[in-house]
Design an enzyme around this catalytic site. Structure first.
Site, PDB file in Angstrom:
ATOM      1  N   GLY A  29       0.811  -1.205   0.000  1.00  0.00           N
ATOM      2  CA  GLY A  29       0.000   0.000   0.000  1.00  0.00           C
ATOM      3  C   GLY A  29       0.845   1.255   0.000  1.00  0.00           C
ATOM      4  NE  ARG A 276     -12.469  -0.090   0.723  1.00  0.00           N
ATOM      5  CZ  ARG A 276     -13.439   0.248   1.580  1.00  0.00           C
ATOM      6  NH1 ARG A 276     -14.250  -0.676   2.068  1.00  0.00           N
ATOM      7  NH2 ARG A 276     -13.601   1.507   1.940  1.00  0.00           N
ATOM      8  CG  LEU A 379      -3.971   7.292  -3.209  1.00  0.00           C
ATOM      9  CD1 LEU A 379      -3.013   6.470  -2.355  1.00  0.00           C
ATOM     10  CD2 LEU A 379      -3.419   8.697  -3.424  1.00  0.00           C
ATOM     11  CE  LYS A 382      -2.972  12.685  -5.907  1.00  0.00           C
ATOM     12  NZ  LYS A 382      -2.246  13.214  -4.746  1.00  0.00           N
ATOM     13  CD  GLU A 383      -2.925   3.139  -7.834  1.00  0.00           C
ATOM     14  OE1 GLU A 383      -3.675   2.431  -8.547  1.00  0.00           O
ATOM     15  OE2 GLU A 383      -2.739   2.917  -6.628  1.00  0.00           O
ATOM     16  CG  ASP A 501      -6.399  39.101  33.581  1.00  0.00           C
ATOM     17  OD1 ASP A 501      -7.080  40.135  33.560  1.00  0.00           O
ATOM     18  OD2 ASP A 501      -6.641  38.114  32.851  1.00  0.00           O
TER      19      ASP A 501
END
Length: 731
Positions: A29, A276, A379, A382-383, A501
């Site tokens: 992966g 998937r 992805l 992109k692949e 304060d």
């Protein structure tokens, strides 16, 4: 060199049992590839995660052998999970609660207290395993939605560790995230990280909005100011192993696959879909859109084929079984109605494709169809781009996929619009080669630099930079040793001046300022400290003098009101600062009042020498927009009026430039000599107090932020603890 640890739900290797034999199978992966390439100073990183096989499926002897093999061969530590753990934690809370909600499927989301308890327990178990091997100053990178509580657990016990977290799925909008019953606990857990990364700016923006709305922590330029630390939120789009897909075409196995698929799709336009099995992927809609294409444009019948590859996932879960049945029926119906003797419109594979098969298909597909309803990154797109060394092919991409933010040259579609997807496919099929070249070249040039290796190294580099950034946003934490040293000085001092304060220091902020009235315990504590021999307590606040007079009627206390505009010495009358008559209010008041009218929940407070716009009760997103607008307007108007515009905690105040808390410091410091001066405050207005202190004084900032204070402490409770310690030291 520091120890580096990567923590994820799964290790980079999985234990598999085949024919009674156990073996470790490496993961290929993107995460494993990216993290294996990063520089960790020569010291190999340690991995912590689950091995992939239930603990109760292994005899003790085999379990010990696997543990040893993981440690020796892969520098990995396993977190044991039983089948019940997996059912409640992973299948339960992770995949039945977080996954659907974060992907905008609220009707699929289940809220079960038992699974939430399991999620807490498993995150604690991950920490327990991690703590056994972790060094105090380690760098720890935690991954994904299964471990969102872990950063908080780590930071609590290892405050000097650098902790990073990356979410690999979307972070939903506030309106969606607020549905989660455990929402605050999830955010608190994530804020244990020093750096939190997301794929896209939208996800980061949603997270920042949820933190501000639910926890009340503001941010500036992605820096969240929590109770005790600065946390950076940033965007890191995950890449792929570019070189692996780029060069895959030369592999013999890929060439063999091409030799099989090229004749099969000869003369065909091939549309490829790879996913998937999951309802977030929009597979049924994609199939219906292809059917719409064939119905609306019959010229494509016989010449265009859709190849759908669906990897099996959660096959025993009813909702996934129904999804599988729906996909099967859709494919069967379209093929049954529209096939010809020598052509089938949809080729459907319900199996996981190998790297070699995908590499070959990417190079052959004329169109890649990626239309998830919601996806963290995706992805696959992109692949496909990496594989297309010929700079041909067209990407049809869902606008709700994270990767769409990087690939504007793709044909972007609404994943729910059947007609729109069908039209986009037609456009893709007809796109001229010159236009394909131009778009492919632009996307490939961009992505080849943003690889998974670059992604991983950039994140770790930014995490390392956080040490310097956090140092700029906080003073030295007042730990037990520093507190003991201060108590020792206090005890040895014959005289001491204590400047305190009020809001945010002695009392927590309230939605309405008048509700922050001191209770009896606080009044008693201050009075007890003030009665100590040689000690003078000064309450220095931005509140008006009438307010302080009513809340602190004890004449032995010294008071400073309106950020130094008024001072009351013990047993005396109020003294006004030598300031100009506030004629400027006539000009400024209408401007600030208009902002009140435009910002529901805000209000204007007029003090003797200042005007304060409070927006604590306003809708945070709107208030931030209005704040920037009002600040810019006021600064431009007051440049020549000797006025200052101060940012406080959910308040913007305009006052004379020569009126500030430093005046209170000078007034009382001159009444010395004091053996010890201590000043404690929480916001920007208190910086004047810190810088006005004489040498040798001790300044303490409450919370985080750029400061001139010497020390910092976490919050109001710690201030009370400090006062009690000082009191006990001299009693």
């Amino acid at each position: 060199m520091n120890q580096t640890i990567f923590v994820s739900n799964r290790l980079t290797v999985s234990v598999q049992k085949e024919e009674g034999e156990l073996r470790l199978v490496p993961s290929v992966g993107g995460l494993a590839t990216g993290l294996s390439s990063v520089s960790t100073g020569g010291r190999p990183p340690l991995w912590v995660g689950w091995s992939g096989i239930a603990r109760d499926d292994l005899p003790q002897k085999e379990y010990r052998r696997i543990q040893e093999q993981l440690r020796q061969d892969h520098n990995a530590i396993e977190v044991p999970l039983s089948q019940e753990d997996l059912d409640l934690f992973y299948s339960g809370f992770c995949n039945d609660t977080i996954w659907p909600l974060f992907h905008y499927f609220p009707t699929y989301t289940e809220y079960v207290s038992k699974t939430w308890k399991a999620y807490q327990d498993i995150n604690q178990r991950f920490f327990d395993v991690l703590a056994q091997v972790m060094e105090e100053d380690a760098t720890v990178w935690v991954h994904d939605y299964q471990l969102m509580l872990l950063p908080g657990l780590i930071k609590k016990e290892f405050p000097h560790a650098q902790v990073g977290f990356f979410l690999h799925i979307p972070f939903p909008s506030f309106e969606m995230f607020r549905l989660l019953p455990s929402r605050e606990a999830i955010l608190e857990g994530l804020l244990g990280a020093d750096l939190i990364g997301f794929h896209t700016y939208d996800y980061a923006r949603h997270f920042l909005s949820s933190v501000r709305r639910l926890l009340g922590f503001d941010h500036s330029m992605g820096i969240i100011r929590t109770r005790n630390r600065a946390v950076k939120v940033d965007v890191f789009p995950m890449g792929i192993d570019w070189e692996r897909f780029l060069s895959a075409g030369e592999l013999p196995a890929v060439k063999d696959v091409r030799g099989m698929i090229d004749p099969r799709y000869a003369g065909q336009k091939l549309i490829l879909s790879v996913d998937r099995l999951d309802y977030s992927k929009g597979i049924p809609t994609r199939i219906r859109a292809f059917r719409r294409l064939l119905e609306e444009y019959p010229q494509y019948i016989g010449v265009v084929t859709l190849l759908i590859i669906v990897s099996p996932s959660r096959e025993s879960v009813p909702r996934y079984m129904e999804l599988k049945r729906e996909v099967d029926e859709l494919v069967s119906d379209i093929n049954g109605r529209m096939s010809t003797l020598n052509w089938v419109p949809i080729h459907y594979q319900y199996q996981t494709a190998s790297f070699e098969e995908l590499s070959a298909l990417y190079r052959r597909a004329d169109v890649l169809l990626v239309t998830p309803l919601r996806d963290g990154m995706n992805l696959i797109a992109k692949e496909y781009l990496a594989a297309r060394t010929d700079e041909q092919g067209v990407l049809v991409l869902s606008e709700t996929a994270g990767v769409a933010r990087e690939l504007s040259e793709a044909i972007l579609v609404n994943p729910s619009d059947l007609d729109g997807i069908a039209s986009a496919i037609k456009t893709a099929l007809e796109q001229p080669r010159e236009e394909q070249n131009q778009n492919m070249r632009a996307m490939r040039n961009r992505l080849q630099r943003l690889t998974v290796q670059y992604w991983a190294q950039e994140f770790l580099d930014k995490l390392a930079e956080m040490q310097q950034l956090q140092a700029e946003h906080r003073a030295t934490p007042m730990d037990d040793a520093a507190l003991e040293q201060l108590c020792k000085r206090w005890k040895q001092s014959g005289t001491a001046l204590l400047l305190l304060d009020y809001d945010g220091t002695l009392m927590r902020f309230r939605s309405k300022p008048h509700q922050a009235k001191p209770d009896e315990d606080l009044l008693r504590l201050i009075a007890d400290v003030n009665r100590l021999p040689g000690v003078q307590v000064v309450i220095s606040s931005g509140r008006d003098r009438a307010n302080l007079q009513a809340w602190f009627p004890d004449d032995s206390l010294a008071l400073g009101a309106g950020h130094g505009a008024w001072i009351r010495d013990p047993g005396k009358e109020w003294q006004a600062a030598m300031v100009q008559v506030p004629e400027w209010k006539v000009m400024i008041t209408p401007i600030m009042q208009r902002m009140v009218d435009r910002t529901p929940g805000s209000f204007l407070e007029e003090k003797d020498f200042s005007l304060a716009w409070h927006y604590r009760n306003s809708e945070p997103e709107l208030a931030n927009v209005r704040l920037a607008e009002l600040r810019e307007t006021l600064i431009s108007l007051t440049n020549n009026l000797e006025l200052s515009v101060l940012d406080g905690n959910r308040v913007l105040e305009v006052k004379p430039a020569n009126v500030h808390k430093g005046r209170v410091v000078h007034h009382f410091a001159e009444q010395g000599p004091w053996d010890l001066i201590i000043a404690v405050g929480d916001d920007a207005t208190d910086e004047h107090m810190f810088t006005a202190l004489p040498e040798g004084a001790v300044s303490i900032k409450v919370g985080v932020g750029a400061t001139d204070a010497l020390y910092s402490i976490d919050g109001v409770e710690e201030v009370h603890r400090l006062l009690r310690r000082l009191l006990a030291t001299t009693v």
